[in-house]
Design a protein around this motif. Structure first.
Motif, mmCIF file in Angstrom:
data_model
loop_
_atom_site.group_PDB
_atom_site.id
_atom_site.type_symbol
_atom_site.label_atom_id
_atom_site.label_comp_id
_atom_site.label_asym_id
_atom_site.label_seq_id
_atom_site.Cartn_x
_atom_site.Cartn_y
_atom_site.Cartn_z
ATOM 1 N N ALA A 170 50.637 44.158 43.510
ATOM 2 C CA ALA A 170 49.398 45.180 42.347
ATOM 3 C C ALA A 170 51.034 45.317 41.769
ATOM 4 O O ALA A 170 50.542 46.574 40.628
ATOM 5 N N ARG A 191 49.069 45.804 37.559
ATOM 6 C CA ARG A 191 48.054 44.945 37.796
ATOM 7 C C ARG A 191 47.722 46.687 39.106
ATOM 8 O O ARG A 191 46.771 45.610 40.562
ATOM 9 N N THR A 192 47.548 47.371 39.494
ATOM 10 C CA THR A 192 47.520 47.947 40.450
ATOM 11 C C THR A 192 45.976 49.393 40.196
ATOM 12 O O THR A 192 46.140 49.902 38.287
ATOM 13 N N ARG A 193 45.142 48.733 40.374
ATOM 14 C CA ARG A 193 43.798 49.772 39.756
ATOM 15 C C ARG A 193 43.857 51.197 40.363
ATOM 16 O O ARG A 193 43.097 51.939 39.406
ATOM 17 N N ASP A 241 44.407 47.029 44.311
ATOM 18 C CA ASP A 241 45.179 46.205 43.725
ATOM 19 C C ASP A 241 43.759 46.103 41.587
ATOM 20 O O ASP A 241 43.085 45.769 42.641
ATOM 21 N N THR A 242 44.551 45.470 41.399
ATOM 22 C CA THR A 242 42.828 44.959 40.239
ATOM 23 C C THR A 242 42.303 43.535 40.805
ATOM 24 O O THR A 242 41.300 43.457 39.705
ATOM 25 N N ASP A 243 42.336 43.249 41.566
ATOM 26 C CA ASP A 243 41.526 41.833 42.284
ATOM 27 C C ASP A 243 40.597 42.834 43.473
ATOM 28 O O ASP A 243 39.627 42.076 44.412
ATOM 29 N N SER A 274 50.926 43.400 48.528
ATOM 30 C CA SER A 274 51.875 44.422 48.210
ATOM 31 C C SER A 274 52.389 45.723 49.132
ATOM 32 O O SER A 274 52.037 45.187 50.343
#
Length: 522
Positions: A456, A460-462, A505-507, A426
């Motif tokens: 991200a 898709r950004t945590r 990110d979400t992963d 990212s």
């Protein structure tokens, strides 16, 4: 053939003009018929000037489009004005530029896109058949910098690009002979004029079965699009830069000029020519190219203004149109600019005061790079899944100013892949409104938009945090991200403001991105 053309954007793109030497041509005179190969014919070409007199002032080319001479060219000439040559049976294209010894007397360019040679043939190239190319911008004081008429003739998979250029002399053009197949002849004119209010770049393209006989275009200002090129003044540059503009489509001629930095160059262009390419080059104190940027395929609309700014803060990584890093099998390849300018333009050259490097750790163990270039690196890692940490660092060691150090650290898990697979990197782009010196007013509140790119992006950004520093990164202050931006009250004048982004990110992949001296106050 053609009058030699002015160079199109010498650093932009080379003109693709067919210049194959003679192949399979036999002089018609002084050759016994018994010695001539079968299936060859005599082509006789007469050249007449605007008074209808035979002339020796011509450049003529005959270019094979099919048959044994496909892709080959011959340039016959005789001082009498009549020249002959024997050629194999086939389809040819002929073009001839009739001109006086002085370029100011003008040029007559005649194009025959279809010449089927299946018998002895005579062609007369007559300047009296031509009509003027009357293209001019709305500013009567504008002076022609360069103009070019170019044809693209295609037959049986072979393409030829005859062309003629002018630096101000009258240009007249004409079609000769029968029509070719529909759509097999493309032709365009591009001209560039300099004026006090800017540069006019007028281009027009045509497709059909015949070459043009004359061309008249007198666009009004409302018919043109405006492109304003912002030229930033970054530390270590010389106070001027070069701007080049050319149509995106087709080989042709471009405009190249200078602009003071900081400053703005204004270009008026024709939307009907399609998209336009801009190239921008900064100069260091010695006058050598420091950084060179491209903005290709710029879309424009009549009556509207498009703004491009080059070499301005905030510099940092950019993932537009690229994954940044790819794994194929055990090999990890990195292609990621760390010093893209504030609009995401990436320099294709590295300034002398810049250093860029990448390091990779696998499960905490450093991996030796096997290849390295500015913005690029490659590593071969052991097979299997592991945690990786990729670090990219860019430094500017010259005059203090913007982006003296940019560092990005990515963490991600990766295993051996069966084919090329993008890695989950990212990047964060900061886009404050800055002057063309990369500065913002001291003591004022500055809104800094924050954009996430890459893995991200798109929800898709945590988590994402942004921090600022006014002491070169020794201490940091976190700022809340609200509706895609942070707001920061600028410190006193002549202070460097550093920016840091930390995201996950979400992963679970992470990024820590730091730009020391992202911008300065004034």
């Amino acid at each position: 053939m053609t009058i030699p053309s002015a160079p199109r954007r010498s650093v932009l793109r080379a003109l693709a003009v067919s210049v194959a030497l003679v192949g399979g041509a036999i002089p018609a005179s002084g050759t016994a018929a018994s010695a001539e190969p079968p299936g060859t014919y005599t082509l006789t070409i007469n050249h007449l000037d605007r008074a209808g007199r035979a002339t020796a002032d011509y450049l003529t080319g005959v270019h094979g489009l099919s048959g044994p001479n496909a892709g080959k060219s011959v340039k016959p000439h005789d001082a009498s004005g009549t020249t002959t040559v024997r050629l194999p049976r086939g389809r040819y294209a002929l073009d001839s530029a009739l001109h006086k010894s002085e370029p100011a007397d003008g040029v007559d360019w005649i194009v025959q896109p279809r010449l089927d040679l299946d018998r002895d043939t005579t062609v007369t190239v007559d300047a009296r058949t031509t009509a003027a190319v009357d293209v001019r911008p709305p500013d009567p004081a504008a002076k022609l910098y360069v103009g070019m008429m170019l044809a693209e003739i295609t037959h049986n998979g072979v393409t030829h690009h005859p062309n003629v250029s002018t630096g101000g002399a009258e240009l007249r053009v004409a079609h000769l002979g029968p029509a070719a197949e529909p759509g097999s002849v493309r032709q365009w004119f591009d001209g560039h004029w300099e004026a006090g209010k800017g540069v006019y770049s007028l281009g027009y393209a045509f497709t059909g079965d015949r070459a043009l006989t004359g061309l008249t275009r007198h666009p009004a200002r409302r018919d043109l699009a405006t492109v304003r090129v912002g030229a930033a003044a970054t530390p270590g540059t010389s106070g001027y830069a070069n701007v080049f503009v050319t149509p995106s489509a087709g080989p042709t001629v471009g405009y190249g000029g200078t602009v003071k930095t900081p400053g703005t160059a204004t270009h008026f262009v024709t939307p009907e020519r399609g998209t336009w390419d801009f190239m921008y080059a900064t100069r260091d104190a010695s006058g050598a190219t420091a950084r060179r940027y491209h903005a290709d395929g710029v879309r424009v609309r009549a009556g509207e203004t498009t703004s491009l700014t080059f070499d301005n803060a905030v510099f940092g990584p950019d993932l537009t149109g690229r994954p940044g890093a790819v794994r194929e099998g055990r090999r990890i390849s990195v292609d990621l600019p760390l010093l893209a300018d504030g609009e995401g333009h990436t320099s294709v050259e590295r300034a002398p005061d810049e250093t860029v490097s990448f390091t990779l750790h696998r499960d905490g163990v450093p991996v030796a790079p096997e290849a390295s270039a500015p913005g690029r690196a490659a590593f071969t890692v052991p097979p299997g899944r592991a945690a990786h940490r990729l670090t990219g660092t860019a430094r500017r060691t010259g005059a203090p100013g913007t982006a003296t150090r940019v560092t990005s650290v990515w963490t991600f898990a990766s295993a051996t892949t069966a084919g090329p697979t993008p890695l989950p990197l990212s990047a964060v782009r900061f886009s404050p409104g800055l002057s063309l010196t990369g500065t913002a007013p001291a003591g004022t509140a500055l809104r800094i938009p924050v954009t996430v790119q890459g893995a991200a992006a798109n929800g898709r950004t945590r988590s994402l945090t942004v921090s600022t520093s006014t002491d070169g990164g020794a201490t940091w202050t976190r700022l809340p991200v609200t509706r895609g931006a942070v707001t920061f009250r600028n410190p006193p004048a002549d202070t460097g403001v550093s920016l840091r982004a930390e995201l996950t990110d979400t992963d679970g992949n992470t990024l820590t991105q730091t730009t020391v001296d992202a911008y300065r106050t004034r």
